[in-house]
Design a protein around this motif. Structure first.
Motif, PDB file in Angstrom:
ATOM      1  N   TYR A 380       0.887-130.770 -61.418  1.00 13.95           N
ATOM      2  CA  TYR A 380       0.237-130.354 -60.168  1.00 13.95           C
ATOM      3  C   TYR A 380      -1.122-129.702 -60.440  1.00 13.95           C
ATOM      4  CZ  TYR A 380       4.580-131.421 -57.747  1.00 13.95           C
ATOM      5  OH  TYR A 380       5.670-132.070 -57.225  1.00 13.95           O
ATOM      6  N   THR A 391      -2.780-128.710 -54.001  1.00 17.00           N
ATOM      7  CA  THR A 391      -1.403-128.586 -54.503  1.00 17.00           C
ATOM      8  C   THR A 391      -1.049-127.137 -54.839  1.00 17.00           C
ATOM      9  OG1 THR A 391      -2.167-129.041 -56.762  1.00 17.00           O
ATOM     10  CG2 THR A 391      -1.415-130.928 -55.459  1.00 17.00           C
ATOM     11  N   GLN A 394       2.700-126.394 -54.288  1.00 16.50           N
ATOM     12  CA  GLN A 394       3.511-127.053 -55.317  1.00 16.50           C
ATOM     13  C   GLN A 394       3.362-126.342 -56.663  1.00 16.50           C
ATOM     14  OE1 GLN A 394       1.578-128.475 -53.081  1.00 16.50           O
ATOM     15  NE2 GLN A 394       2.215-130.570 -52.531  1.00 16.50           N
TER      16      GLN A 394
END
Length: 443
Positions: A380, A391, A394
């Motif tokens: 990520y 991201t 994430q």
């Protein structure tokens, strides 16, 4: 004996060749590829060293957050050749490997067996990569391992241990956490030559303790305090602090408040919202427009509570204590980058022989979890850094997963560790992995 010594030399030669190849390859990648091999920190170090050669402050270089000693050490980058610092860091890698070997031998491990544990550092591609990219963590590793090596031989090298510990704390503040297990390790049975003033204190202390009849809580508290404040502990604290404050005072006299701000204060209150492995980064990122001055300080509470508790609990097994403290310190830190792993990897070979974890099964599973946790995060991070994809959430989930894996590793290491006190009752080093112990064998 000669064959064994040469075998260790061959291991060091292989480690040297590995780092030499990476240094040469790094020069090629920097010259011909878009993505550079050299770490951005090394560019910062070199710029700071350039300011030193011009008689100016290294803190004129933005983001230089280290002691001026590091910039001074790297002035040959300007005078000789630009990769001098990388060579210095690679040499420090080899020194750490030598110290690991010597410590294992001092604790009774046969030299041939010790080579397997030495190789975990010396032939570790991650370690070699970090140092040859220009990260200075191996210098700190050499100071920490040097402190532990000399404290093992405190009768001959006690003041060297104090000086190295003071230097390491000046160099980067986090080794102060090792003060707890080091003070626990030292006690009133230690046979270190004391200066006259400490001999006088020892006589007076013994008289005070003898005069207490220990009948009430106050007297018991006083007696326990006096028992802990043994001459050797006070001497270690005073000498280490003197080295730290002398170095810090000299740097402050030369560079003023910017030295204190960038070397120490910045790291205490640091609130870094840039993506990193830490579980704290996302909350800092979300709150970067309305930061609380207490956020950075509050993050230290669980971190310091855990490292102090571990230092007290396992202090007599100082290598395990220092490893766990470092692992916890990094895991709970506000900022975690790959080079921080060097802080505890250099201690890992010293505690691995005392674990009951079978490397064929659970050991491989723990290692795989640690690697996979990083790989998920790096995936990520690559999407964010190179593909410009959003991201952040994430990344935070990946950091949380990595945190949980690290917590699992810590629990398993504690549950499966064979507790090994470093010294026996005669103040001699215990041989815990060998035969013919000159002190006492493992009980």
């Amino acid at each position: 004996m000669e064959t064994t010594r040469l075998t260790f030399n061959k291991l060091c030669l292989l480690a040297f060749i590995l780092r030499l190849c990476l240094l040469v390859y790094g020069e090629y990648q920097d010259a011909y590829m878009t993505v550079k091999y050299t770490d951005i920190d090394y560019v910062v170090f070199t710029d700071a060293a350039r300011y030193i050669t011009q008689g100016q402050s290294p803190y004129l270089r933005e983001t230089y957050r280290y002691t001026p000693l590091l910039a001074i050490l790297l002035t040959p980058n300007i005078y000789l050749f630009s990769s001098f610092g990388k060579c210095l860091f690679a040499a420090a890698d080899l020194l750490v490997g030598y110290l690991i070997h010597r410590i294992l031998l001092l604790r009774g491990m046969p030299s041939k067996r010790a080579l397997y544990f030495d190789a975990l550092w010396l032939l570790n591609p991650m370690v070699a990569n970090i140092s040859t990219r220009g990260n200075a963590e191996s210098l700190l590793g050499a100071m920490v391992l040097g402190t532990l090596y000399t404290i093992l031989q405190k009768r001959q090298y006690f003041y060297s241990a104090c000086a190295l510990f003071g230097l390491s704390v000046h160099f980067k503040i986090y080794p102060i956490i090792y003060a707890v297990p080091l003070l626990i390790l030292l006690d009133q049975h230690d046979t270190v030559p004391l200066p006259t003033i400490m001999q006088t204190y020892q006589v007076m202390r013994n008289r005070w303790m003898y005069s207490l009849d220990n009948q009430n809580a106050v007297q018991r508290s006083i007696k326990n305090t006096l028992s802990f404040l043994s001459p050797i502990r006070i001497l270690f604290g005073v000498v280490s602090a003197a080295v730290f404050f002398i170095l810090t005072g000299l740097m402050y006299q030369r560079y003023g408040h910017p030295f204190l701000e960038h070397t120490y204060l910045y790291h205490v209150t640091r609130e870094d919202h840039r993506h990193n492995f830490s579980i704290w980064f996302y909350s800092l990122y979300l709150g970067m427009d309305h930061r609380s001055p207490w956020m950075g300080l509050l993050a230290f509470v669980p971190q310091l509570a855990l490292v102090i508790a571990i230092g007290i609990t396992f202090g007599k097994d100082v290598f395990f204590a220092c490893f766990l403290q470092t692992f916890l310190f990094v895991t709970y830190n506000k900022v975690i980058t790959s080079q921080y792993f060097m802080w505890y990897i250099c201690l890992f070979p010293l505690i691995l022989p005392s674990t009951k974890i079978q490397m064929k099964w659970k050991g491989v599973l723990l290692l795989a979890g640690w690697v996979v946790g990083q790989a998920v995060w790096l995936n990520y991070a690559y999407q964010l850094e190179f593909l410009a994809q959003h991201t952040f959430f994430q990344l935070w989930l990946s950091g949380t997963l990595f945190f949980m894996i690290n917590t699992w590793i810590i629990v398993e290491l504690i549950k499966n560790h064979q507790y090994e006190t470093v010294f026996n009752s005669n103040d001699k080093i215990r041989w815990v992995w060998g035969m013919g112990d000159p002190g006492s064998k493992r009980s």
